[in-house]
Design a protein around this motif. Structure first.
Motif, PDB file in Angstrom:
ATOM      1  N   ASN A  25      12.077  62.559  34.933  1.00  0.00           N
ATOM      2  CA  ASN A  25      11.632  63.917  34.624  1.00  0.00           C
ATOM      3  C   ASN A  25      11.492  64.663  35.944  1.00  0.00           C
ATOM      4  OD1 ASN A  25      10.705  66.169  33.209  1.00  0.00           O
ATOM      5  ND2 ASN A  25       8.583  65.462  33.233  1.00  0.00           N
ATOM      6  N   PHE A  26      12.626  64.853  36.598  1.00  0.00           N
ATOM      7  CA  PHE A  26      12.669  65.323  37.969  1.00  0.00           C
ATOM      8  C   PHE A  26      12.536  66.843  37.990  1.00  0.00           C
ATOM      9  CE2 PHE A  26      15.313  65.818  42.012  1.00  0.00           C
ATOM     10  CZ  PHE A  26      14.329  65.312  42.842  1.00  0.00           C
ATOM     11  N   GLN A  27      11.341  67.326  38.267  1.00  0.00           N
ATOM     12  CA  GLN A  27      11.056  68.754  38.343  1.00  0.00           C
ATOM     13  C   GLN A  27       9.667  68.936  38.936  1.00  0.00           C
ATOM     14  OE1 GLN A  27      10.416  70.754  34.512  1.00  0.00           O
ATOM     15  NE2 GLN A  27      10.232  68.750  33.534  1.00  0.00           N
ATOM     16  N   GLY A  28       9.318  70.192  39.220  1.00  0.00           N
ATOM     17  CA  GLY A  28       7.989  70.466  39.746  1.00  0.00           C
ATOM     18  C   GLY A  28       8.041  70.988  41.163  1.00  0.00           C
ATOM     19  N   GLY A  42      14.186  70.620  34.918  1.00  0.00           N
ATOM     20  CA  GLY A  42      13.738  72.005  35.064  1.00  0.00           C
ATOM     21  C   GLY A  42      13.924  72.455  36.491  1.00  0.00           C
ATOM     22  N   LYS A  43      13.012  73.246  36.988  1.00  0.00           N
ATOM     23  CA  LYS A  43      13.062  73.770  38.349  1.00  0.00           C
ATOM     24  C   LYS A  43      12.350  72.815  39.299  1.00  0.00           C
ATOM     25  CE  LYS A  43      11.028  77.621  40.997  1.00  0.00           C
ATOM     26  NZ  LYS A  43      10.261  78.888  40.853  1.00  0.00           N
ATOM     27  N   LEU A  44      13.005  72.481  40.392  1.00  0.00           N
ATOM     28  CA  LEU A  44      12.374  71.711  41.453  1.00  0.00           C
ATOM     29  C   LEU A  44      12.271  72.594  42.684  1.00  0.00           C
ATOM     30  CD1 LEU A  44      11.284  68.998  42.569  1.00  0.00           C
ATOM     31  CD2 LEU A  44      13.622  68.553  43.371  1.00  0.00           C
ATOM     32  N   SER A  45      11.042  72.843  43.164  1.00  0.00           N
ATOM     33  CA  SER A  45      10.803  73.705  44.322  1.00  0.00           C
ATOM     34  C   SER A  45      10.384  72.888  45.526  1.00  0.00           C
ATOM     35  CB  SER A  45       9.693  74.724  44.020  1.00  0.00           C
ATOM     36  OG  SER A  45      10.056  75.566  42.963  1.00  0.00           O
ATOM     37  N   THR A  98      18.048  74.791  34.956  1.00  0.00           N
ATOM     38  CA  THR A  98      17.583  73.691  35.796  1.00  0.00           C
ATOM     39  C   THR A  98      18.217  73.860  37.164  1.00  0.00           C
ATOM     40  OG1 THR A  98      19.388  72.331  34.947  1.00  0.00           O
ATOM     41  CG2 THR A  98      17.266  72.116  33.866  1.00  0.00           C
ATOM     42  N   TYR A  99      17.402  73.824  38.210  1.00  0.00           N
ATOM     43  CA  TYR A  99      17.946  74.059  39.540  1.00  0.00           C
ATOM     44  C   TYR A  99      16.983  73.551  40.598  1.00  0.00           C
ATOM     45  CZ  TYR A  99      14.954  78.315  39.657  1.00  0.00           C
ATOM     46  OH  TYR A  99      13.908  79.207  39.616  1.00  0.00           O
TER      47      TYR A  99
END
Length: 403
Positions: free
Chosen positions: A43-46, A66-69, A91-92
């Motif tokens: 669940n690679f995001q956050g 989702g979005k990974l910042s 998703t980026y």
């Protein structure tokens, strides 16, 4: 001394607890808090928070949900051979101003970002924001259309990290009728950032777009994108050396068959701006652009809106028009010196055309020099050796671009 020992014990405990992610712990006695990432490969995001360095594990597949910042003051390290698979939608991965990304791929073990389904526009792409100038404001800053965050500034030599041997597939998700991701979007990225050996394959919208900044890039492969292969605006003043970019014939009858090899602007609201770096003025060398005649924007080099530029050793093939220039400032630049040299046309219907800001046709047949021996990216119209293998592509030529 006790605090240092306790901190060391805590750090080892955290590393054991989060084995999928590397955690940075400071040895400074002045440091009183630890920044820990709990990113889950499934669940690679956050957010990767300021002060945190996260190193991925190449033995795992990271499912981007989702979005990974990567926030200001944070770093993301991606080892050779890492694979990130993105779910469909917006998703980026976005690297904010002051954040850093290190994609450490190699020729034998590249890093791959791809969609969970292989199709154009399946997911977003990679977005990097830096502190180098945009010409959209006197301060050199602006707000990104992707992520809606501030980028730019005054530091032309800013570093957002390093990207080497990265393959981006299936990017370009359109999240509203006016906004669409590119494969790689560079907003105000500075010259100390490394962009080398990047492939964007089967994406929607543009392959690689430069929004201002001073970043230099080399060995760029763009195949089968829905819009322009290389795009720049907002005063980009870097270099791009060794580019092989082509439409694909499999999309020739699609709604988005691909557009220009290069679409070059300075700024859409004020082509004569002197903000930031001033006019876009990159150096483009050793490049091959292959098109086909589908659609209304079959142009090898579309330069307009005040953009300048320097081009040397360029091969253009299969486009309806080779050079298509617009606006007074753009025309004045190219008519003032020898800025387009060693140009080779292959199966181009119209070599050049132009119009000034008033819309009057202008002859630009004297602003370029031709060279029938020009090799462009290295092998004329054929896929060069430097692009083979790591990119997942072993061969390509004009017959692969056009029916």
């Amino acid at each position: 001394m006790k605090k240092t020992i306790l901190k060391a014990v805590l750090c080892f405990s955290l590393i054991a607890a989060f084995s999928s992610t590397a955690i940075s712990c400071s040895s400074s006695d002045d440091e009183t808090t630890e920044n820990v990432s709990t990113l889950d490969p499934n669940n690679f995001q956050g957010k990767i928070a300021a002060g945190t360095t996260v190193t991925l594990d190449a033995s795992k597949v990271y499912n981007l949900k989702g979005k990974l910042s990567v926030e200001n003051g944070a770093s993301l390290i991606i080892p050779a051979g890492t694979r990130i698979v993105a779910s469909e939608g917006a998703t980026y991965i976005i690297v904010e101003r002051g954040g850093k990304i290190f994609v450490n791929g190699t020729s034998s073990s590249p890093v791959v970002f791809e969609g969970s389904t292989h199709k154009q526009g399946h997911w977003g792409g990679l977005v990097i924001l830096g502190n180098a100038p945009s010409n959209r404001s006197a301060s050199g800053t602006s707000t990104s259309e992707l992520g809606e965050l501030i980028y730019g500034g005054t530091n032309q030599a800013d570093s957002s990290g390093s990207i080497k041997y990265l393959v981006i597939k299936d990017s370009g998700f359109k999240y509203n009728p006016e906004k669409e991701f590119n494969g790689l979007s560079l907003f105000g990225v500075g010259s100390q950032t490394t962009i080398s050996y990047v492939a964007v394959v089967d994406g929607a919208d543009d392959g690689i777009e430069f929004f201002g900044g001073n970043v230099n890039a080399d060995h760029l492969l763009v195949l089968g994108v829905g819009d322009d292969s290389i795009d720049w605006t907002e005063g980009w003043q870097g270099t791009a050396n060794y580019i092989y970019a082509a439409r694909k014939k499999q999309y020739q009858t699609a709604a988005e068959p691909g557009n220009r090899g290069v679409e070059a602007d300075t700024q859409d609201t004020n082509a004569n701006t002197t903000n930031g770096n001033g006019a876009s003025n990159p150096n483009i060398t050793n490049a091959t652009f292959l098109g086909n005649t589908a659609g209304s924007e079959s142009q090898g080099l579309k330069v307009r809106a005040g953009s300048n530029g320097k081009f040397d050793n360029i091969v253009l093939a299969n486009f309806s028009t080779g050079l298509d220039f617009e606006t007074d400032r753009t025309l004045a630049w190219f008519q003032s010196g020898s800025y387009i040299k060693n140009l080779k046309f292959v199966n181009i219907t119209t070599k050049s055309k132009a119009k000034n800001t008033a819309g009057t046709a202008v002859d630009i047949s004297t602003v370029f020099t031709e060279n029938s021996a020009a090799l462009g990216a290295g092998s004329g119209t054929a896929l060069p050796e430097w692009a083979k293998g790591w990119s997942g592509v072993s061969s390509f030529d004009t017959t692969d671009a056009m029916n």
